[in-house]
Structure formats: C-alpha cells, structure tokens
Design a protein around this motif. Sequence first.
Motif, PDB file in Angstrom:
ATOM      1  N   UNK A  12       1.029  -1.285  -0.056  1.00 48.47           N
ATOM      2  CA  UNK A  12       0.072   0.005   0.053  1.00 48.47           C
ATOM      3  C   UNK A  12       0.825   1.146  -0.069  1.00 48.47           C
ATOM      4  N   UNK A  13       0.690   2.203  -0.818  1.00 47.32           N
ATOM      5  CA  UNK A  13       1.179   3.426  -0.947  1.00 47.32           C
ATOM      6  C   UNK A  13       0.296   4.380  -1.651  1.00 47.32           C
ATOM      7  N   UNK A  14       0.589   5.839  -1.341  1.00 46.23           N
ATOM      8  CA  UNK A  14      -0.398   6.542  -2.119  1.00 46.23           C
ATOM      9  C   UNK A  14      -0.290   6.638  -3.543  1.00 46.23           C
ATOM     10  N   UNK A  19     -11.484   1.075   2.140  1.00 41.22           N
ATOM     11  CA  UNK A  19     -11.670   0.586   0.549  1.00 41.22           C
ATOM     12  C   UNK A  19     -10.474  -0.677   0.313  1.00 41.22           C
ATOM     13  N   UNK A  20      -9.183  -0.172   0.695  1.00 42.79           N
ATOM     14  CA  UNK A  20      -8.278  -1.002   0.295  1.00 42.79           C
ATOM     15  C   UNK A  20      -8.519  -2.575   1.178  1.00 42.79           C
ATOM     16  N   UNK A  21      -8.831  -2.414   2.396  1.00 40.20           N
ATOM     17  CA  UNK A  21      -9.081  -3.436   3.459  1.00 40.20           C
ATOM     18  C   UNK A  21     -10.047  -4.322   2.775  1.00 40.20           C
ATOM     19  N   UNK A  22     -11.109  -3.620   2.253  1.00 41.18           N
ATOM     20  CA  UNK A  22     -12.321  -4.373   1.606  1.00 41.18           C
ATOM     21  C   UNK A  22     -11.917  -5.154   0.415  1.00 41.18           C
ATOM     22  N   UNK A  23     -10.796  -4.648  -0.386  1.00 40.83           N
ATOM     23  CA  UNK A  23     -10.282  -5.298  -1.547  1.00 40.83           C
ATOM     24  C   UNK A  23      -9.713  -6.648  -1.113  1.00 40.83           C
TER      25      UNK A  23
END
Length: 90
Positions: free
Chosen positions: A35-37, A73-77
């Motif tokens: 994960x990164x911007x 959103x990232x964790x849901x994916x």
Amino acid sequence: MAASNFYAIIAGVGGGTGRSLAMKFAAAYPTVYLLARKPDSYNSIVEEINSTGGKCKAVGISTDVTSRDSVTSALSQIEKENQNKNLAAA
C-alpha cells in the motif's frame, strides 16, 4: 497452520524499509499487498516480486493511510480476495 493460509499487508511501501519488508514477506507468504499513495512507490517492487517466478503474488493498491475511506476501501478489497485466510503481518 501452513504459510499458504496467510497473507501480508505492508503500508507505506517505497524504497528502503518498505521494499525490504516486501521482499522478506514475499519469501514467506503466497500473497503480499503493498500500500502506498502513488503507484510509482510500489510498481517496481510488485514487478520484481511477480517476475521471480516464485510462489508469491504481489499486489499494489493505491492507498492514503491518512484517509479512513481509502484504508477501508483497500482492506475491503484485500478481505474479498482472502476469504478463509489469515493476516500474518501488517
């Protein structure tokens, strides 16, 4: 439990420590999420891990960890892709 039942999440991936962690977890677990911007921060690491022909799949996700919505959103994916698996490290 076998390592195949686990995945890892590394936030703030870039050169240095983030890359080192990604490579270490890639050697131990079948999937690592970076994960990164900005994709520029993780793209080369994802390509490096995925091109080794190893047992690990690396996935980069653009995430702003200062934004609750972005992290959610990232964790849901990640959760959808890893049902019945355990988080090894984050």
